[in-house]
Write a protein that holds these residues in place. Structure first.
Motif, PDB file in Angstrom:
ATOM      1  N   PRO A 178       0.830  -1.204   0.000  1.00  0.00           N
ATOM      2  CA  PRO A 178       0.000   0.000   0.000  1.00  0.00           C
ATOM      3  C   PRO A 178       0.866   1.257   0.000  1.00  0.00           C
ATOM      4  N   GLY A 179       0.298   2.354  -0.463  1.00  0.00           N
ATOM      5  CA  GLY A 179       1.038   3.605  -0.580  1.00  0.00           C
ATOM      6  C   GLY A 179       1.055   4.410   0.703  1.00  0.00           C
ATOM      7  N   LEU A 180       2.010   5.315   0.780  1.00  0.00           N
ATOM      8  CA  LEU A 180       2.137   6.189   1.936  1.00  0.00           C
ATOM      9  C   LEU A 180       1.070   7.281   1.963  1.00  0.00           C
ATOM     10  N   ASP A 181       0.234   7.345   0.958  1.00  0.00           N
ATOM     11  CA  ASP A 181      -0.820   8.339   0.918  1.00  0.00           C
ATOM     12  C   ASP A 181      -2.035   7.917   1.741  1.00  0.00           C
ATOM     13  N   ARG A 182      -2.010   6.717   2.288  1.00  0.00           N
ATOM     14  CA  ARG A 182      -3.132   6.218   3.088  1.00  0.00           C
ATOM     15  C   ARG A 182      -2.843   6.422   4.568  1.00  0.00           C
ATOM     16  N   VAL A 183      -3.781   7.047   5.278  1.00  0.00           N
ATOM     17  CA  VAL A 183      -3.605   7.328   6.699  1.00  0.00           C
ATOM     18  C   VAL A 183      -3.438   6.043   7.497  1.00  0.00           C
ATOM     19  N   ASP A 184      -4.130   4.980   7.101  1.00  0.00           N
ATOM     20  CA  ASP A 184      -4.030   3.726   7.852  1.00  0.00           C
ATOM     21  C   ASP A 184      -2.707   3.009   7.601  1.00  0.00           C
ATOM     22  N   VAL A 185      -1.902   3.531   6.693  1.00  0.00           N
ATOM     23  CA  VAL A 185      -0.566   2.998   6.429  1.00  0.00           C
ATOM     24  C   VAL A 185       0.485   3.924   7.021  1.00  0.00           C
ATOM     25  N   VAL A 186       0.390   5.201   6.715  1.00  0.00           N
ATOM     26  CA  VAL A 186       1.458   6.136   7.096  1.00  0.00           C
ATOM     27  C   VAL A 186       1.529   6.356   8.601  1.00  0.00           C
ATOM     28  N   GLN A 187       0.409   6.423   9.288  1.00  0.00           N
ATOM     29  CA  GLN A 187       0.479   6.691  10.724  1.00  0.00           C
ATOM     30  C   GLN A 187       1.142   5.544  11.496  1.00  0.00           C
ATOM     31  N   PRO A 188       0.747   4.286  11.290  1.00  0.00           N
ATOM     32  CA  PRO A 188       1.473   3.210  11.983  1.00  0.00           C
ATOM     33  C   PRO A 188       2.942   3.127  11.561  1.00  0.00           C
ATOM     34  N   LEU A 189       3.230   3.431  10.310  1.00  0.00           N
ATOM     35  CA  LEU A 189       4.613   3.397   9.846  1.00  0.00           C
ATOM     36  C   LEU A 189       5.451   4.475  10.543  1.00  0.00           C
ATOM     37  N   LEU A 190       4.942   5.687  10.605  1.00  0.00           N
ATOM     38  CA  LEU A 190       5.657   6.762  11.299  1.00  0.00           C
ATOM     39  C   LEU A 190       5.844   6.419  12.778  1.00  0.00           C
ATOM     40  N   TRP A 191       4.817   5.864  13.398  1.00  0.00           N
ATOM     41  CA  TRP A 191       4.905   5.461  14.801  1.00  0.00           C
ATOM     42  C   TRP A 191       6.015   4.428  14.985  1.00  0.00           C
ATOM     43  N   ALA A 192       6.057   3.439  14.104  1.00  0.00           N
ATOM     44  CA  ALA A 192       7.082   2.392  14.209  1.00  0.00           C
ATOM     45  C   ALA A 192       8.485   2.987  14.073  1.00  0.00           C
TER      46      ALA A 192
END
Length: 170
Positions: free
Chosen positions: A10-24
């Motif tokens: 999935p792309g980084l433009d999705r909130v359900d992807v980018v937020q957990p990724l940034l948190w990690a």
């Protein structure tokens, strides 16, 4: 897979992807600092950074933090497409002066520093605001998100997020 941009990820433009990724990434960086002997006496954060800070401080477990950030990000998909955010090169008080003509439509979302704020709200109102800022020589930049974080629009996800918090607390 997302960080490596593997096909099908999935792309980084999705909130359900980018937020957990940034948190990690935040939690991982904090652990690198800890491994090098950096032990802060206090930690802070905003948005998913608050969750990372809570994990680093030991207030919640890594698993609880991961669950919370994922549930929070999933809740934000409910408001995706309804708002936007704009970074402005102004102190918070000056940014708020610019928001006066847009009551209920745009709000001060974040204060990132003495001369840097983020406003969020309705896309049309933000477009008017950015045009006015440009006319006044104030730098602004649209953020690549399609929701109005840290604004009254988030009331729509309050129940989802507080339910997620209750699940973590038990």
């Amino acid at each position: 897979d997302v960080l490596r941009r593997r096909p099908g990820a999935p792309g980084l433009d999705r909130v359900d992807v980018v937020q957990p990724l940034l948190w990690a990434v935040m939690v991982s960086l904090a652990e690198v600092w800890r491994a090098h002997g950096v032990t802060p006496s206090a930690v802070i954060g905003h948005s998913q950074g608050e969750i990372a800070a809570a994990v680093f401080a030991g207030a919640i477990s890594l698993a609880e933090g991961a669950a919370l950030v994922a549930l929070r990000a999933k809740a934000l998909t409910q408001v995706a497409g309804q708002g936007r955010m704009v970074a402005v090169a102004l102190p918070a008080d000056r940014a708020e002066e610019y928001l006066a003509p847009y009551p209920g439509r745009i709000s001060l979302a974040l204060v990132n520093g003495p001369g840097s704020a983020v406003v969020s709200g309705e896309p049309d109102a933000l477009a008017e605001l950015t045009a006015r800022l440009t006319e006044d020589g104030v730098r602004s930049q649209w953020l690549p998100f399609d929701y109005a974080a840290h604004s009254p629009q988030m009331e729509a996800v309050r129940t989802s997020v507080t339910t997620a918090l209750e699940a973590v607390a038990t």
